[in-house]
Design an enzyme around this catalytic site. Structure first.
Site, short mmCIF file in Angstrom:
data_model
loop_
_atom_site.label_atom_id
_atom_site.label_comp_id
_atom_site.label_asym_id
_atom_site.label_seq_id
_atom_site.Cartn_x
_atom_site.Cartn_y
_atom_site.Cartn_z
N HIS A 235 -11.47 -12.57 11.61
CA HIS A 235 -10.05 -12.79 11.90
C HIS A 235 -9.12 -12.06 10.93
O HIS A 235 -8.23 -11.30 11.34
CB HIS A 235 -9.73 -14.29 11.78
CG HIS A 235 -10.68 -15.18 12.52
ND1 HIS A 235 -10.57 -15.44 13.85
CD2 HIS A 235 -11.76 -15.90 12.09
CE1 HIS A 235 -11.53 -16.27 14.23
NE2 HIS A 235 -12.26 -16.56 13.17
C1 BDR Z 1 -9.01 -18.66 10.09
O1 BDR Z 1 -9.57 -19.83 9.49
C2 BDR Z 1 -10.41 -19.48 8.42
O2 BDR Z 1 -11.62 -20.15 8.53
C3 BDR Z 1 -10.56 -17.99 8.45
O3 BDR Z 1 -10.62 -17.49 7.13
C4 BDR Z 1 -9.32 -17.50 9.16
O4 BDR Z 1 -8.24 -17.32 8.27
C5 BDR Z 1 -9.55 -18.52 11.50
O5 BDR Z 1 -9.22 -19.64 12.25
#
Ligand code: BDR
Ligand code: CA
Length: 310
Positions: A235
């Site tokens: 992400h």
């Molecule tokens: C987001 O949540 C975290 O677990 C990841 O680092 C990312 O920023 C994705 O939903």
């Protein structure tokens, strides 16, 4: 730019992109509790920057809990260290003196040009910065955050982790009146670390390339266990990529609100894609991703850093 983060496997990749692309100057890093507790996310940020040979970049620890309520970490996805997978043991530098929000304020006020603020975790630090230091607003060119979705969630059926962890903070940011770009799950789920992608990091034959491959391999196991997804979405680096090269994401300028009280939907981002509410638009929302261009940016940065730190 300034990066606020909670490393976190994908935060780690985002930091490497921020350090490794020559078009950006990373002024500093603030950390926030999210994927793991604040002590762990801070240590992880320091570890990753050290691996990248970027020890001169100040790292300061920010908020250890959301604005309201208790912290729930994502150990199921990121492990007990927040960065499980590769062996990153070894001495770790000390964080900078003073709180993360103070580091952000100081860097913003000292910058001759407006700064891009990139938030990769719960938006607690950014909300506190805007609330307690309104004088920084003209120094912020834009806030780009990874969080939310135009579709469903990953932590609750309609809530994405960063927003669900601190909905009030996200609400402050989205109602700030500043330029805001939202990079949500609807695009990040197109950047999948397939075995072929992971092999390309391993084939770089550098310590950094191998660490990235190991991070993504651990992430793949967690996503398979939790979501039944064989290839995990990475992400956070997409938010950094969107700053380096805005053509990597396609956006629409629309109204976005955060659900603060829903019985089942607290923390959902309510994106008015069809402009049915009549509200003024307050965010550029990513709706498309140039997937190959994104991976090329990330791999080029990691290759460059890996060769410099061999
Ligand atoms: C987001 O949540 C975290 O677990 C990841 O680092 C990312 O920023 C994705 O939903
Ligand atoms: Ca994150």
């Amino acid at each position: 730019m300034i990066v606020d983060c909670d490393p976190g496997h994908d935060d780690a990749l985002a930091l490497l992109l921020a350090v490794g692309d020559p078009r950006l100057r990373l002024l500093g890093v603030s950390t926030v509790a999210g994927n793991q507790t604040l002590d762990k996310t801070t240590r992880n940020a320091l570890r990753i920057l050290a691996l990248a040979g970027a020890t001169g970049i100040p790292v300061a620890a920010g908020s250890d809990r959301p604005l309201i309520g208790e912290l729930t970490v994502a150990a199921d996805i990121h492990g007990s260290s927040g960065l499980d997978g590769p062996d990153l043991d070894g001495p770790v530098a000390e964080p900078a003196d003073g709180p993360g929000v103070e580091l952000m304020r100081r860097l913003l006020m000292a910058s001759a040009e407006p700064v891009e603020l990139i938030a990769l975790g719960p938006l607690t630090n950014v909300a506190l910065l805007l609330r307690d230091h309104p004088e920084v607003a003209p120094r912020i060119r834009r806030i780009v955050f990874m969080g939310g979705s135009t579709e469903r969630g990953n932590t609750t059926p309609y809530g994405e982790f960063n927003i669900v962890t601190d909905p009030e903070a996200a609400d402050v940011v989205l109602r700030s009146g500043l330029p805001v770009t939202m990079i949500g799950l609807n695009v990040t789920h197109q950047a999948l670390a397939t075995p072929a992608i992971i092999d390309r990091f391993r084939a770089m034959d550098t310590r950094l390339g191998t660490v990235c491959a190991e991070l993504m391999t651990f992430f793949a196991g967690a996503y398979l266990r939790t979501f039944g997804l064989a290839d995990p979405p990475v992400h956070d680096p997409i938010a950094v990529a969107a700053v380096i090269d805005p053509s990597v994401v396609h956006t629409v300028h629309v109204p976005v609100a955060v659900e603060l009280t829903g019985t089942h939907t607290r923390g959902a981002t309510v994106v008015d894609l069809h402009r049915r509410t009549g509200r003024p638009p307050n965010a550029d929302v990513a709706v498309g991703l140039e997937v190959d261009a994104f991976w090329n940016l990330l791999m080029t940065a990691v290759r460059r850093l890996g060769e410099a730190t061999r």
